[in-house]
Design a protein around this motif. Structure first.
Motif, PDB file in Angstrom:
ATOM      1  N   ARG A 186       0.736  -1.139   0.165  1.00  0.00           N
ATOM      2  CA  ARG A 186       0.084   0.153   0.204  1.00  0.00           C
ATOM      3  C   ARG A 186       0.916   1.297   0.089  1.00  0.00           C
ATOM      4  N   ILE A 187       0.412   2.231  -0.751  1.00  0.00           N
ATOM      5  CA  ILE A 187       1.168   3.271  -0.748  1.00  0.00           C
ATOM      6  C   ILE A 187       1.097   4.268   0.555  1.00  0.00           C
ATOM      7  N   THR A 188       2.278   4.654   1.005  1.00  0.00           N
ATOM      8  CA  THR A 188       2.316   5.361   2.293  1.00  0.00           C
ATOM      9  C   THR A 188       2.395   6.814   1.960  1.00  0.00           C
ATOM     10  N   ALA A 189       3.449   7.159   0.866  1.00  0.00           N
ATOM     11  CA  ALA A 189       3.480   8.759   0.768  1.00  0.00           C
ATOM     12  C   ALA A 189       4.308   8.613  -0.948  1.00  0.00           C
TER      13      ALA A 189
ATOM     14  N   THR B 164      -1.806   7.251  -5.346  1.00  0.00           N
ATOM     15  CA  THR B 164      -1.837   8.079  -4.188  1.00  0.00           C
ATOM     16  C   THR B 164      -2.081   7.284  -2.919  1.00  0.00           C
ATOM     17  N   GLU B 165      -2.011   8.249  -1.763  1.00  0.00           N
ATOM     18  CA  GLU B 165      -1.575   7.497  -0.391  1.00  0.00           C
ATOM     19  C   GLU B 165      -2.761   6.645  -0.222  1.00  0.00           C
ATOM     20  N   GLY B 166      -2.663   5.165   0.136  1.00  0.00           N
ATOM     21  CA  GLY B 166      -3.368   4.513   0.488  1.00  0.00           C
ATOM     22  C   GLY B 166      -3.971   3.400  -0.460  1.00  0.00           C
TER      23      GLY B 166
END
Length: 81
Positions: free
Chosen positions: A13-16, A41-43
């Motif tokens: 999952r993308i954190t930043a 995107t984040e999340g």
């Protein structure tokens, strides 16, 4: 961890998004804008589906329900867990 360091089959999952000047020939703000437009995107959930034959570049990444090809050096700006 940066997405650019992950191996084929990685899921996370993308954190930043943290763009550095050496990540691309584009200005920092432009690369960040393009990554966001592609769905990074984040999340968002990501999975590396495929790697290029030479130098493992580019990579095919599934972002939520879309598949996108990006360079590994640009993927270094995407932080995942």
């Amino acid at each position: 961890m940066a997405l650019g360091l992950a191996q084929r089959g990685f899921r996370g999952r993308i954190t930043a998004i943290s763009v550095s000047p050496e990540a691309s020939d584009l200005p920092v703000g432009e690369l960040e804008r393009r990554l966001i437009e592609l769905g990074f995107t984040e999340g968002a959930q990501v999975e590396i589906l495929h790697e290029g034959l030479f130098g493992r570049d580019p990579i095919a990444v599934r972002v939520n329900d879309a598949t996108v090809a990006i360079r590994r050096r640009e993927a270094m700006a995407i932080l995942v867990s």
